[in-house]
Design a protein around this motif. Sequence first.
Motif, PDB file in Angstrom:
ATOM      1  N   PHE A 137      -4.953   1.597   6.111  1.00 28.35           N
ATOM      2  CA  PHE A 137      -4.844   0.129   6.004  1.00 28.35           C
ATOM      3  C   PHE A 137      -4.298  -0.422   7.321  1.00 28.35           C
ATOM      4  N   LYS A 138      -3.182   0.194   7.758  1.00 30.67           N
ATOM      5  CA  LYS A 138      -2.500  -0.308   8.955  1.00 30.67           C
ATOM      6  C   LYS A 138      -3.400  -0.186  10.191  1.00 30.67           C
TER       7      LYS A 138
ATOM      8  N   ASP B  29       5.911  -0.682   0.735  1.00 34.43           N
ATOM      9  CA  ASP B  29       5.424   0.649   0.349  1.00 34.43           C
ATOM     10  C   ASP B  29       5.443   0.854  -1.172  1.00 34.43           C
TER      11      ASP B  29
ATOM     12  N   TYR C  13      -4.007  -0.390  -2.656  1.00 36.12           N
ATOM     13  CA  TYR C  13      -4.849   0.805  -2.710  1.00 36.12           C
ATOM     14  C   TYR C  13      -5.251   1.111  -4.153  1.00 36.12           C
TER      15      TYR C  13
ATOM     16  N   GLY D 286       0.840  -1.202   0.000  1.00 33.95           N
ATOM     17  CA  GLY D 286       0.000   0.000   0.000  1.00 33.95           C
ATOM     18  C   GLY D 286       0.865   1.238   0.000  1.00 33.95           C
ATOM     19  N   PRO D 287       0.235   2.419  -0.106  1.00 37.68           N
ATOM     20  CA  PRO D 287       1.006   3.667  -0.065  1.00 37.68           C
ATOM     21  C   PRO D 287       1.276   4.082   1.381  1.00 37.68           C
ATOM     22  N   PHE D 288       2.502   3.830   1.847  1.00 35.74           N
ATOM     23  CA  PHE D 288       2.834   4.159   3.239  1.00 35.74           C
ATOM     24  C   PHE D 288       3.734   5.383   3.344  1.00 35.74           C
TER      25      PHE D 288
ATOM     26  N   TYR E 209       4.868  -5.226   5.776  1.00 33.22           N
ATOM     27  CA  TYR E 209       4.397  -4.123   4.931  1.00 33.22           C
ATOM     28  C   TYR E 209       5.409  -3.774   3.850  1.00 33.22           C
TER      29      TYR E 209
ATOM     30  N   GLY F 250      -3.935  -5.766   0.902  1.00 29.91           N
ATOM     31  CA  GLY F 250      -3.766  -4.322   0.759  1.00 29.91           C
ATOM     32  C   GLY F 250      -4.193  -3.899  -0.640  1.00 29.91           C
TER      33      GLY F 250
ATOM     34  N   GLN G 296      -3.687   7.177   3.350  1.00 32.45           N
ATOM     35  CA  GLN G 296      -4.549   6.056   2.944  1.00 32.45           C
ATOM     36  C   GLN G 296      -3.908   4.734   3.403  1.00 32.45           C
ATOM     37  N   GLY G 297      -2.592   4.625   3.249  1.00 28.58           N
ATOM     38  CA  GLY G 297      -1.884   3.429   3.712  1.00 28.58           C
ATOM     39  C   GLY G 297      -1.916   3.311   5.234  1.00 28.58           C
TER      40      GLY G 297
END
Length: 390
Positions: free
Chosen positions: A42-43, A68, A97, A29-31, A66, A95, A38-39
């Motif tokens: 998720f977390k 990224d 996104y 995901g976008p972390f 995770y 995940g 948004q990430g």
Amino acid sequence: MKRLVLAVLAAAAFQGAALADTVKIGVIGPFSGPFALQGKNFKAGIDAYMAMHGTAIGDDTVEIIYRDVPKADPAQSKALAQELVVKEGVQYLAGFYFTPDAMAAAPLLEQANVPMVIMNAATSAIVTKSPLVVRTSFTIWQTVTPTAQVAFEDGTRKIITVVSDYAPGHDAEKAFQAGFEKAGGTIVEQLRLPMATNDFSPIMQRIKDSGAEGLFVFLPSGPPTLGFVKAYNENGLNKAGIKFYAPGDLTQESDLPALGDAALGLRTTFHYSIAHDSSENTAFVAAARKAIGNPAELSFPSVGAFDGMHVIYKMIEATGGEADAQKAVDAVKGLSWASPRGPVSIDAESRHITQNIYLREVSKAEDGSYINKELRTFEKQGDPGLAAAK
Ligand code: PHB
């Protein structure tokens, strides 16, 4: 005798150790970058689930790894999915996104013997890319089909559509057009914006000039949606009477404080509002707010992730922690449960989530915070986009 007892104990301990495996779940995901919030959601959803349900399933312990992918980047997503499977030995991928990231990893699943649980990406066609994909978020067709109905019932007859120029935007454009034209409305113009667009003022002028009575918009939630709604307000489209129609991506709760009173009254259709009134949601919001730290940052990707974990836990239970992707996916076909968003189930054929879609309006709660207040329920919506995706 004593020796025998010791031997039995040793064997049991050995067996116990062998059974007490770690089941790894790789989450992409976008972390970092513009979509990091948004990430982070998720977390928060994953952490909330594990705080409420523990990390042990039978003799197995769950571990999350995770990775990224800051923006839609299919090549990076595919490379990281491969690395998670081959080097980390993950038994599940989850995940995703952005649609292009899910699309790029889906072809790896069968050979890797790994199910994919999509926690956000919302283009209908993704589930057709592998029999091992299950989705716990929503589809654009699912959330937008009611938007078109609401617009027509409002008396709006001429609409301009504005979407991001990538797969979910194309689904949004098609879904709105299909519903609105079927009802008897007219699409006067269709604009597709590059994903990187961040200045929306010129678009506002084109919308004004189009002669439309209303605007339909879909952009991926994050900086684009905040920028678009700000521009809609600041350029006076609201005051000019150009009505606003969109799925709830455009009014995610984490954007509402920055939009302020100007967003009051915006109506959207979506699968989840943080203000949803149920005991499941109260428990979820408390756990997810604790997990995310700043309560104002909570948004919808958290519920896709929370329910995604529910599905993965059921899969691990059904397989006893063994790597059997098809058995895991088969075990959740038809599964139904009480989600924080309302009643949901996994459609056995499409492996996509069936759920209520709600019409909501940006309102002020008693404590002064901004919420998406639910006004109306479209019950048990499947994915009308799958027929179009085939
Ligand atoms: C997607 O890329 O599928 C996507 C991203 C953000 C959204 C909705 C869909 O808000």
